[in-house]
Design a protein around this motif. Structure first.
Motif: not given
Length: 163
Positions: A132-157
């Protein structure tokens, strides 16, 4: 492998020196390396390694190790040992591996130059090893946050387009 004798060294050169000695037998002795990890120092201080090594070297009983489950990123073992000693893993010492003994996180020690080990008190234990490398957890969290941000931007658009 479960071994009942160990010593700590300060460098790769010292580890290789001990291991290249014709009397060295990795089936009964483990070489723990200090500078690579503060965990070795913690382990030596907590368990007083010299006392442990002299105590366990008198033990003639062999440990029983059964593999319950194993795949590329985890393994579960049942270990029954009558002596204190070290469970030495043949997989390389690499950041990201975690070991749990009876459900509790346990320090992983760099052993025999390239491998890893954990100290086990006498008794019956369940040992779980997970990657369970920390890099995997950090990468997964940043991907989820990016997807949420993309969803918010798309919804507002979409809201601006409908207006």
């Amino acid at each position: 492998e479960f071994v009942t004798s160990g010593e700590s060294v300060n460098s790769d050169d010292e580890a290789l020196g001990v291991m290249l000695n014709p009397n060295y037998d990795p089936r009964v002795h483990v070489v723990l390396q200090k500078p690579e990890s503060a965990l070795v120092d913690l382990h030596v201080k907590r368990l007083n390694a010299q006392e442990v090594a002299s105590h366990v070297s008198r033990c003639d009983e062999h440990a029983r190790i059964d593999t319950i489950a194993s795949n590329t990123h985890s393994a579960l073992f049942s270990v029954s040992n009558n002596c204190d000693g070290y469970l030495v893993f043949t997989e390389p010492f690499y950041p990201g591996w975690r070991v749990y003994v009876d459900g509790k996180p346990t320090p992983i020690l760099r052993a025999n130059y390239a491998f890893s080990a954990v100290f086990l008190k006498a008794g019956d234990h369940k040992v779980e090893r997970r990657y369970r490398p920390n890099s995997l957890i950090i990468g997964a969290l940043s991907s989820v946050l990016f997807c949420l941000l993309l969803g918010v931007i798309t919804y507002k658009g979409w809201l601006k387009i409908e207006d």
